[in-house]
Design an enzyme around this catalytic site. Structure first.
Site, mmCIF file in Angstrom:
data_model
loop_
_atom_site.group_PDB
_atom_site.id
_atom_site.type_symbol
_atom_site.label_atom_id
_atom_site.label_comp_id
_atom_site.label_asym_id
_atom_site.label_seq_id
_atom_site.Cartn_x
_atom_site.Cartn_y
_atom_site.Cartn_z
ATOM 1 N N THR A 83 2.047 19.798 5.442
ATOM 2 C CA THR A 83 3.474 19.719 5.364
ATOM 3 C C THR A 83 3.993 19.689 3.806
ATOM 4 O OG1 THR A 83 3.655 18.641 7.475
ATOM 5 C CG2 THR A 83 5.643 18.681 6.053
ATOM 6 N N ASN B 233 -0.325 15.869 1.739
ATOM 7 C CA ASN B 233 0.674 14.614 1.865
ATOM 8 C C ASN B 233 0.336 13.385 1.369
ATOM 9 O OD1 ASN B 233 1.891 16.687 3.948
ATOM 10 N ND2 ASN B 233 0.722 15.821 5.581
ATOM 11 N N LYS C 22 11.966 14.479 8.238
ATOM 12 C CA LYS C 22 10.720 13.892 6.951
ATOM 13 C C LYS C 22 11.350 13.706 5.644
ATOM 14 C CE LYS C 22 6.749 15.711 9.672
ATOM 15 N NZ LYS C 22 5.499 16.440 9.659
ATOM 16 N N ASP D 36 6.424 19.638 14.843
ATOM 17 C CA ASP D 36 5.181 19.241 14.291
ATOM 18 C C ASP D 36 4.636 17.973 15.051
ATOM 19 O OD1 ASP D 36 2.938 19.525 12.153
ATOM 20 O OD2 ASP D 36 3.929 17.511 11.756
ATOM 21 N N HIS E 237 1.235 18.173 17.527
ATOM 22 C CA HIS E 237 0.042 17.281 17.033
ATOM 23 C C HIS E 237 -0.368 16.638 18.558
ATOM 24 C CE1 HIS E 237 -1.084 17.506 13.027
ATOM 25 N NE2 HIS E 237 0.365 17.453 12.636
ATOM 26 N N ASP F 119 5.704 25.629 7.360
ATOM 27 C CA ASP F 119 4.845 24.800 6.374
ATOM 28 C C ASP F 119 3.476 25.107 6.611
ATOM 29 O OD1 ASP F 119 5.381 23.344 8.529
ATOM 30 O OD2 ASP F 119 5.245 21.529 7.251
ATOM 31 N N HIS G 183 -3.848 20.638 11.868
ATOM 32 C CA HIS G 183 -3.983 21.982 11.054
ATOM 33 C C HIS G 183 -4.424 21.441 9.754
ATOM 34 C CE1 HIS G 183 -0.244 19.881 9.367
ATOM 35 N NE2 HIS G 183 -0.050 19.705 10.646
#
Length: 545
Positions: free
Chosen positions: A72, A93, A154, A299, A303, A346, A486
């Site tokens: 991301t 990240n 986020k 996301d 996940h 992303d 990912h």
């Protein structure tokens, strides 16, 4: 009368032709979206969301990330800087800082404090981002008169796209249920956001039931709702199947974290985006403004459930309605044809490895903690009194630099031996496809092809590890049998949508290969401003010429 009408039409035409730039640019990044979702779910999309962008805008059908890791933070940074982690410095990240000897977050900044709440994740800023962004370049080109606002669930999804010079970046704080900011931007929240927070929208959504928009049996583009490959969502004791009684589930979860991982997360963000359009008066004059929007909920759902789940399909059907709602709002508030929208992701996502294995496709899980312990044990045979490996993180090995202090000649030989031993160990480990030393990556050409080229473009010499490795296809760095993730350089993680729509964008599509770093320079050409300082991408000529 006819003469008067002619004069009015002439003035209107001259006014329109004089406007050589859009009033507003809206950048939409969907967190974890495959290009194939546009095709797989197309029949269930409404006419005014994704389909409007696809039919009336310009779609790149073969757009990819050209580096690893596909996470991301690096993804958002690359979209807006027009370059890759090797240059913009956002290598993950979170990563192991070789100087501080601890993990650091891509937007973490201990010099900042939260704004909007007393305690929370507001100690953030874009200070680790080494390149300017397209949003920075707009601020520079307009003498700071163009407004830049970033919004996301986020923090990194709001902070990195908005750049270093933003007027504000705002993100969701799960413990409080409010949208907050950082002292990096301003000492207080704007009045419009305080009003939004006072509505307690997150609380309202969490008192609802998440059920499928359509009868569940119509979700034929996905696997069965009752699947052994999905994680349970916190608070739901039984199987992860529809419906989800959020009111009941929230009693067993913390704060407002459920909203982000539900179908209502994108609804909440869209509510805030529409409030920002009004509150910040974006697109109200002839100076171009920029609004960055990052939809994070896909996301979280992806996940937990994987790309073949009914939950992810329902999330995208809801996001389609959010896109339609936003476009309609832009038509009303800014004006049809007066704004540019681009939409991308992303990163994409892998299928659940266990699902692939059960269907006779090679796949597996690689556990970094096991590898780290194994390498250190292996090296004790040769260096019994030293801990050689400091950390394995993001498919990179960080050596303990203190193990190589002393005489440069002898320690240099030791380092070479250690590097070769670790390479041999990793190449003998299940799931590892290849290993690259930092020296080989530094000496490689930035434009190198293949997976090694992806590693090169994701490798920042000052921040990355001493050894990088690549896993085989469908192998994940994870310890979870259910759910997915990912991060690789394979097409299932790199192939994402890129759609441009609105002012100055003709209808059409292209199957030519384009990389994610081409978005920023394309905007630079359309806006007639400088490319971001670290930009390595090229304008998409199918759009600009």
């Amino acid at each position: 009368m006819k003469h008067l009408i002619f004069i009015i039409l002439t003035v209107a035409a001259l006014s329109l032709s004089a406007q050589d730039k859009p009033k507003l640019v809206v950048g939409i990044v969907v967190d974890q979206m495959r290009q194939e979702y546009l095709y797989r779910f197309e029949k269930k999309f409404g006419p005014g969301g994704f389909k409007r962008l696809m039919s009336d805008g310009f779609m790149l059908k073969n757009a990819h990330y050209n580096y690893v890791p596909t996470y991301t933070g690096p993804g958002h940074a690359s979209v807006y800087t027009g370059t890759t982690p090797a240059i913009h410095g956002i290598i993950a990240n979170d990563w192991f800082d070789k100087t501080l000897k601890k993990a650091v977050n891509c937007v973490g900044d201990e010099n900042q404090k939260p704004v909007g709440i007393e305690v929370g994740n507001g100690d953030v800023s874009p200070w680790r981002l080494l390149s300017t962004t397209i949003t920075d370049e707009l601020k520079l080109a307009t003498q700071k008169r163009g407004k830049v606002i970033g919004l996301s669930m986020k923090d990194r999804g709001a902070v990195l796209p908005a750049g270093h010079m933003a007027d504000g970046a705002y993100w969701f704080d799960s413990p409080s249920g409010k949208f907050i900011s950082s002292t990096y931007y301003k000492p207080g929240l704007p009045l419009w956001l305080e009003k939004v927070n006072s509505l307690n929208l997150a609380d309202q959504y969490l008192n609802r039931e998440w059920k499928t928009l359509l009868p569940v049996e119509q979700y034929t583009e996905s696997g069965p709702d009752d699947s052994p490959y999905e994680n349970r969502i916190k608070g739901k004791e039984e199987k992860p199947v529809f419906p989800y009684n959020l009111r009941q589930m929230r009693t067993k979860s913390t704060g407002y974290e459920l909203i982000v991982a539900s179908g209502f997360g994108c609804d909440l963000l869209t509510d805030v985006v529409k409030a920002a359009l009004d509150g910040e008066e974006l697109g109200k004059d002839e100076i171009t403004d920029f609004l960055t929007v990052s939809y994070s909920s896909p996301d979280y759902v992806g996940h937990a459930m994987g790309p073949n789940s009914v939950e992810i399909e329902d999330t995208y059907l809801r996001l389609d309605r959010n896109i339609q709602d936003l476009l309609s709002e832009l038509d009303k508030k800014v004006g049809t044809g007066q704004y540019i929208v681009f939409l991308t992701a992303d990163h994409a996502v892998s299928d659940v490895p266990q699902y692939l294995k059960d269907n006779k496709i090679p796949a597996g899980l690689f556990r970094e903690s096991f590898a780290e312990a194994g390498i250190n044990d292996f090296l004790k045979k040769y260096f019994p009194d030293k801990k050689i490996v400091e950390k394995i993180s993001n498919d990179q090995v960080f050596l303990n630099q203190e193990a190589f202090t002393g005489d440069p000649k002898s320690t240099g030989v030791d380092r070479l031996i250690v590097t070769e031993l670790i390479t041999q160990y990793l190449m003998g480990t299940d799931g590892v496809a290849n290993v690259f030393t930092s020296s080989s990556l530094r000496s490689s050409d930035y434009g190198e092809k293949g997976l090694k080229g992806s590693v090169v473009r994701g490798f920042n010499p000052k921040r990355s590890g001493d050894i990088a490795f690549v896993l085989e296809p469908n192998w994940l760095s994870s310890s979870y049998v259910t759910g997915t993730t990912h991060g690789s350089g394979y097409t299932y993680d790199t192939h994402v949508p890129i759609l441009f729509y609105g002012w100055g964008v003709r209808k059409g599509s292209s199957s030519q290969l384009h990389v994610i770093t081409d978005i920023a320079p394309t905007l630079s050409v359309l806006l007639k401003i400088k490319f971001p300082s670290g930009c390595t991408g090229q304008p998409i000529t199918e759009i600009t010429d």
